[in-house]
Design a protein around this motif. Structure first.
Motif, PDB file in Angstrom:
ATOM      1  N   UNK A   1       0.829  -1.210   0.000  1.00 18.29           N
ATOM      2  CA  UNK A   1       0.000   0.000   0.000  1.00 18.29           C
ATOM      3  C   UNK A   1       0.862   1.258   0.000  1.00 18.29           C
ATOM      4  N   UNK A   2       2.032   1.188   0.606  1.00 16.96           N
ATOM      5  CA  UNK A   2       2.925   2.345   0.656  1.00 16.96           C
ATOM      6  C   UNK A   2       3.499   2.689  -0.720  1.00 16.96           C
ATOM      7  N   UNK A   3       3.403   1.767  -1.676  1.00 15.31           N
ATOM      8  CA  UNK A   3       3.882   2.043  -3.029  1.00 15.31           C
ATOM      9  C   UNK A   3       2.971   3.033  -3.754  1.00 15.31           C
ATOM     10  N   UNK A   4       1.758   3.185  -3.262  1.00 15.86           N
ATOM     11  CA  UNK A   4       0.774   4.079  -3.889  1.00 15.86           C
ATOM     12  C   UNK A   4       0.802   5.432  -3.199  1.00 15.86           C
ATOM     13  N   UNK A   5       0.530   6.481  -3.957  1.00 13.55           N
ATOM     14  CA  UNK A   5       0.535   7.829  -3.371  1.00 13.55           C
ATOM     15  C   UNK A   5      -0.790   8.161  -2.681  1.00 13.55           C
ATOM     16  N   UNK A   6      -1.835   7.371  -2.947  1.00 10.69           N
ATOM     17  CA  UNK A   6      -3.123   7.606  -2.306  1.00 10.69           C
ATOM     18  C   UNK A   6      -3.533   6.376  -1.504  1.00 10.69           C
ATOM     19  N   UNK A   7      -4.422   6.593  -0.552  1.00 10.00           N
ATOM     20  CA  UNK A   7      -4.888   5.497   0.291  1.00 10.00           C
ATOM     21  C   UNK A   7      -5.680   4.485  -0.538  1.00 10.00           C
ATOM     22  N   UNK A   8      -5.447   3.215  -0.280  1.00  9.29           N
ATOM     23  CA  UNK A   8      -6.168   2.145  -0.971  1.00  9.29           C
ATOM     24  C   UNK A   8      -7.537   1.985  -0.338  1.00  9.29           C
ATOM     25  N   UNK A   9      -8.574   2.091  -1.154  1.00 13.06           N
ATOM     26  CA  UNK A   9      -9.939   1.955  -0.635  1.00 13.06           C
ATOM     27  C   UNK A   9     -10.232   0.512  -0.253  1.00 13.06           C
ATOM     28  N   UNK A  10     -10.909   0.351   0.878  1.00 11.99           N
ATOM     29  CA  UNK A  10     -11.481  -0.934   1.263  1.00 11.99           C
ATOM     30  C   UNK A  10     -12.935  -0.863   0.829  1.00 11.99           C
ATOM     31  N   UNK A  11     -13.324  -1.731  -0.094  1.00 14.47           N
ATOM     32  CA  UNK A  11     -14.648  -1.667  -0.716  1.00 14.47           C
ATOM     33  C   UNK A  11     -15.550  -2.735  -0.114  1.00 14.47           C
ATOM     34  N   UNK A  12     -16.665  -2.287   0.445  1.00 17.26           N
ATOM     35  CA  UNK A  12     -17.652  -3.180   1.038  1.00 17.26           C
ATOM     36  C   UNK A  12     -18.755  -3.409   0.007  1.00 17.26           C
ATOM     37  N   UNK A  13     -19.094  -4.671  -0.193  1.00 15.10           N
ATOM     38  CA  UNK A  13     -20.169  -5.060  -1.105  1.00 15.10           C
ATOM     39  C   UNK A  13     -21.304  -5.615  -0.255  1.00 15.10           C
ATOM     40  N   UNK A  14     -22.318  -4.776  -0.040  1.00 17.67           N
ATOM     41  CA  UNK A  14     -23.445  -5.134   0.818  1.00 17.67           C
ATOM     42  C   UNK A  14     -24.558  -5.757  -0.008  1.00 17.67           C
ATOM     43  N   UNK A  15     -25.254  -6.766   0.539  1.00 17.73           N
ATOM     44  CA  UNK A  15     -26.386  -7.351  -0.185  1.00 17.73           C
ATOM     45  C   UNK A  15     -27.475  -6.296  -0.403  1.00 17.73           C
ATOM     46  N   UNK A  16     -28.157  -6.409  -1.531  1.00 13.98           N
ATOM     47  CA  UNK A  16     -29.314  -5.552  -1.778  1.00 13.98           C
ATOM     48  C   UNK A  16     -30.478  -6.444  -2.159  1.00 13.98           C
ATOM     49  N   UNK A  17     -31.692  -5.965  -1.960  1.00 10.85           N
ATOM     50  CA  UNK A  17     -32.866  -6.811  -2.213  1.00 10.85           C
ATOM     51  C   UNK A  17     -33.001  -7.222  -3.668  1.00 10.85           C
ATOM     52  N   UNK A  18     -33.598  -8.382  -3.900  1.00 10.30           N
ATOM     53  CA  UNK A  18     -33.845  -8.893  -5.250  1.00 10.30           C
ATOM     54  C   UNK A  18     -34.697  -7.911  -6.070  1.00 10.30           C
ATOM     55  N   UNK A  19     -35.595  -7.195  -5.393  1.00  5.39           N
ATOM     56  CA  UNK A  19     -36.498  -6.287  -6.102  1.00  5.39           C
ATOM     57  C   UNK A  19     -35.805  -5.006  -6.571  1.00  5.39           C
ATOM     58  N   UNK A  20     -34.576  -4.776  -6.070  1.00  2.00           N
ATOM     59  CA  UNK A  20     -33.801  -3.588  -6.435  1.00  2.00           C
ATOM     60  C   UNK A  20     -33.175  -3.842  -7.798  1.00  2.00           C
ATOM     61  N   UNK A  21     -33.685  -3.194  -8.845  1.00  2.00           N
ATOM     62  CA  UNK A  21     -33.166  -3.430 -10.197  1.00  2.00           C
ATOM     63  C   UNK A  21     -32.216  -2.349 -10.610  1.00  2.00           C
ATOM     64  N   UNK A  22     -31.264  -2.724 -11.440  1.00  2.00           N
ATOM     65  CA  UNK A  22     -30.296  -1.773 -12.001  1.00  2.00           C
ATOM     66  C   UNK A  22     -29.757  -2.368 -13.287  1.00  2.00           C
ATOM     67  N   UNK A  23     -29.056  -1.588 -14.101  1.00  2.00           N
ATOM     68  CA  UNK A  23     -28.499  -2.123 -15.350  1.00  2.00           C
ATOM     69  C   UNK A  23     -27.533  -3.281 -15.129  1.00  2.00           C
ATOM     70  N   UNK A  24     -26.815  -3.320 -13.978  1.00  2.00           N
ATOM     71  CA  UNK A  24     -25.831  -4.374 -13.744  1.00  2.00           C
ATOM     72  C   UNK A  24     -26.469  -5.650 -13.210  1.00  2.00           C
ATOM     73  N   UNK A  25     -27.752  -5.642 -12.929  1.00  2.00           N
ATOM     74  CA  UNK A  25     -28.397  -6.825 -12.306  1.00  2.00           C
ATOM     75  C   UNK A  25     -28.779  -7.870 -13.283  1.00  2.00           C
TER      76      UNK A  25
END
Length: 162
Positions: free
Chosen positions: A138-162
């Motif tokens: 991580x120290x090789x990068x000039x910016x902080x590395x994001x920790x990305x949380x992938x939270x469940x979403x309801x089946x009824x929640x539609x989007x182009x990626x679903x």
């Protein structure tokens, strides 16, 4: 005289090699239908296929990333092969947080966000348990590395990626 491996600056493979490895991994995933992936066991990590919506094109974009489980959530690091800049998938996810992940047990609808504060520190520490050189990379990068949380979403929640 002992040498502390954690104190050494880690070496990254050349960018061409990292890009080649990503392409081979995506190809194997596609050819094998996702059957050959790792699942977390205790502190071990797994891989998943994350499908986001392109921030400029609106088209689906998929990438294979490592992850750990945290209760019902999954989390990963937006590291871009430890190179500079943010990975495209993370920029896409920030613009369009709804996405899907493909795991051994099937597809899940998720919503992505950056972990902050105590949650980020806790998740980073969990990742550090399986990668003792995490801080050095991580120290090789000039910016902080994001920790990305992938939270469940309801089946009824539609989007182009679903």
């Amino acid at each position: 005289m002992s040498v502390d491996n954690r104190a050494k600056k880690p070496k990254l493979p050349p960018r061409w090699f990292i890009h080649l490895a990503w392409r081979v991994h995506r190809g194997l995933y596609r050819v094998l239908g996702g059957r050959v992936v790792w699942r977390p066991r205790a502190t071990r990590w797994g891989t998943l296929r994350l499908t986001t919506t392109g921030r400029r094109t609106g088209q689906e974009r998929s990438v294979i990333v490592a992850y750990l489980e945290d209760g019902p959530n999954l989390f990963t690091l937006a590291m871009n092969g430890w190179g500079e800049g943010e990975p495209a998938w993370w920029l896409n996810l920030r613009a369009h947080p709804e996405a899907t992940v493909d795991l051994v047990d099937g597809r899940r609808l998720v919503r992505g966000r950056a972990a902050t504060g105590d949650e980020r520190r806790r998740l980073w520490a969990r990742w550090r348990e399986i990668d003792t050189q995490l801080d050095a990379f991580a120290a090789l990068r000039s910016s902080e590395t994001a920790v990305v949380v992938l939270e469940p979403r309801p089946e009824s929640d539609t989007s182009p990626a679903a």
